[in-house]
Design a protein around this motif. Sequence first.
Motif, PDB file in Angstrom:
ATOM      1  N   TYR A 166      63.944  51.732   7.761  1.00 35.45           N
ATOM      2  CA  TYR A 166      63.107  52.537   8.648  1.00 35.45           C
ATOM      3  C   TYR A 166      62.424  51.645   9.682  1.00 35.45           C
ATOM      4  O   TYR A 166      62.372  51.979  10.875  1.00 35.45           O
ATOM      5  N   LYS A 167      61.914  50.515   9.232  1.00 32.29           N
ATOM      6  CA  LYS A 167      61.259  49.583  10.144  1.00 32.29           C
ATOM      7  C   LYS A 167      62.240  49.099  11.216  1.00 32.29           C
ATOM      8  O   LYS A 167      61.909  49.072  12.413  1.00 32.29           O
ATOM      9  N   GLN A 168      63.454  48.714  10.796  1.00 30.86           N
ATOM     10  CA  GLN A 168      64.451  48.245  11.756  1.00 30.86           C
ATOM     11  C   GLN A 168      64.791  49.332  12.770  1.00 30.86           C
ATOM     12  O   GLN A 168      64.925  49.060  13.976  1.00 30.86           O
ATOM     13  N   GLY A 169      64.925  50.554  12.284  1.00 26.53           N
ATOM     14  CA  GLY A 169      65.233  51.652  13.189  1.00 26.53           C
ATOM     15  C   GLY A 169      64.116  51.918  14.183  1.00 26.53           C
ATOM     16  O   GLY A 169      64.369  52.162  15.371  1.00 26.53           O
ATOM     17  N   MET A 170      62.877  51.852  13.709  1.00 30.77           N
ATOM     18  CA  MET A 170      61.739  52.079  14.603  1.00 30.77           C
ATOM     19  C   MET A 170      61.589  50.941  15.610  1.00 30.77           C
ATOM     20  O   MET A 170      61.233  51.180  16.770  1.00 30.77           O
ATOM     21  N   MET A 171      61.871  49.712  15.186  1.00 32.18           N
ATOM     22  CA  MET A 171      61.830  48.595  16.133  1.00 32.18           C
ATOM     23  C   MET A 171      62.818  48.819  17.274  1.00 32.18           C
ATOM     24  O   MET A 171      62.496  48.617  18.444  1.00 32.18           O
ATOM     25  N   GLN A 172      64.023  49.266  16.910  1.00 32.37           N
ATOM     26  CA  GLN A 172      65.043  49.519  17.925  1.00 32.37           C
ATOM     27  C   GLN A 172      64.582  50.585  18.911  1.00 32.37           C
ATOM     28  O   GLN A 172      64.713  50.438  20.136  1.00 32.37           O
ATOM     29  N   GLN A 177      62.305  51.714  24.244  1.00 32.72           N
ATOM     30  CA  GLN A 177      61.470  52.750  24.863  1.00 32.72           C
ATOM     31  C   GLN A 177      61.956  54.172  24.589  1.00 32.72           C
ATOM     32  O   GLN A 177      61.597  55.109  25.303  1.00 32.72           O
ATOM     33  N   GLN A 178      62.775  54.344  23.541  1.00 39.44           N
ATOM     34  CA  GLN A 178      63.147  55.699  23.138  1.00 39.44           C
ATOM     35  C   GLN A 178      61.926  56.441  22.613  1.00 39.44           C
ATOM     36  O   GLN A 178      61.837  57.664  22.709  1.00 39.44           O
ATOM     37  N   ILE A 179      61.007  55.679  21.997  1.00 36.43           N
ATOM     38  CA  ILE A 179      59.737  56.228  21.529  1.00 36.43           C
ATOM     39  C   ILE A 179      58.621  55.492  22.250  1.00 36.43           C
ATOM     40  O   ILE A 179      58.617  54.254  22.299  1.00 36.43           O
TER      41      ILE A 179
END
Length: 385
Positions: A166-172, A177-179
């Motif tokens: 989850y952390k890796q996905g959120m970093m990406q 700038q998707q989020i």
Amino acid sequence: MTAPKLRFKEFDGDWINLKYKDVLTIKYGKDHKLLNDGDIPVYGTGGVMRYVDQYLYNGESILIGRKGTIDQPKYVNEKFWTVDTLFYSQIKENSTPLFLYQHALQINWLGLNEATGVPSLNTTSINNVDIAIPSKEEQTKIATFLSAVDKKISQLSQKHELLSQYKQGMMQKLFSQQIRFKADDGSEFGEWEHVKLENLVDLISGFAFKSDFFAEDGNKLITPKNFTTTGKANFTRTNTKWTTEISDEKYICSPNDLLVLLTDLTQSCELLGKPILLSQGDGNVLLNQRIVKIIPNKKLEKTFLLYLLLTDDFHELIVSTASGTTVKHSSNKVLQSFNFYLPCLEEQTKIANFLSAIDQKIEVVAQQIEQAKTWKKGLLQQMFV
């Protein structure tokens, strides 16, 4: 009296002293290369290697390494094949397979290694291992209890893995700038600025401390062995170096200093370019050669930079430009050349705080796993003779 220190209250009486040859029969694995593909697992000492259309054995078995990894026995209950570096076993009627597996986990298999090179076990060594067994009813009770502990550890490990993913996905998503975060007043933050790292940081390169001054104590050195892929340093009793050499004060690193590794002994370059942020527990360390300390200016939040340097984009830049054959190297110049998009300080802080909160959850689960493993180790020592 032959009985364990820790026992379920409904059981009493002595356990029977036996050898492994009295409770199981050791069988040799075989070559699998000529087998066709299928759905039956082929086990090696490192786990499943492939799937084939034939099996050596069908049922419960304890797998024990014959050569290579000899200290990680496995329990299986299915049709399977084992390679020639892995023994399998047929369990005798007086024993419960899961009880034997739990017993095998607390045997010092490396202590039975007789090879000078690759660790190896032979059938004689395994057959002569001492084991005391109770009734099958008590064996089952012990195995069921310890298997429940194993299940809890497995659940915690899965939770740790999911949080890490989850952390890796959120970093990406955050760094692409998707989020985007919003300001505290609900307004949108401005556009991110395209920048180069060299314009935002100062670098201090490490010093080549002489091995003549390495000692059992003194000042702690940071070395490549103390780096991880998670942004945290790893100092243990066996991987920590100390020196009595006197050095310039600029090489003293303190908690909250950001360091990057510029050398890697592995072909995979897993650690090359990886950053760590020293914690209070790490204390002060001396900056060793091939490690660089990064000092960001006021435009760059340090924890934001830590997570930025943990991204795949940065690692790919470092690995793709690495020099050397056996040992891979990067440089300050490559580090400084990193181009990226930079948000304002307030958004940097929000990103850093968000990712730090995930890291805190990951750390809590990691501690729970270690506590559970320590508890399990104590149980193994007390529930067997």
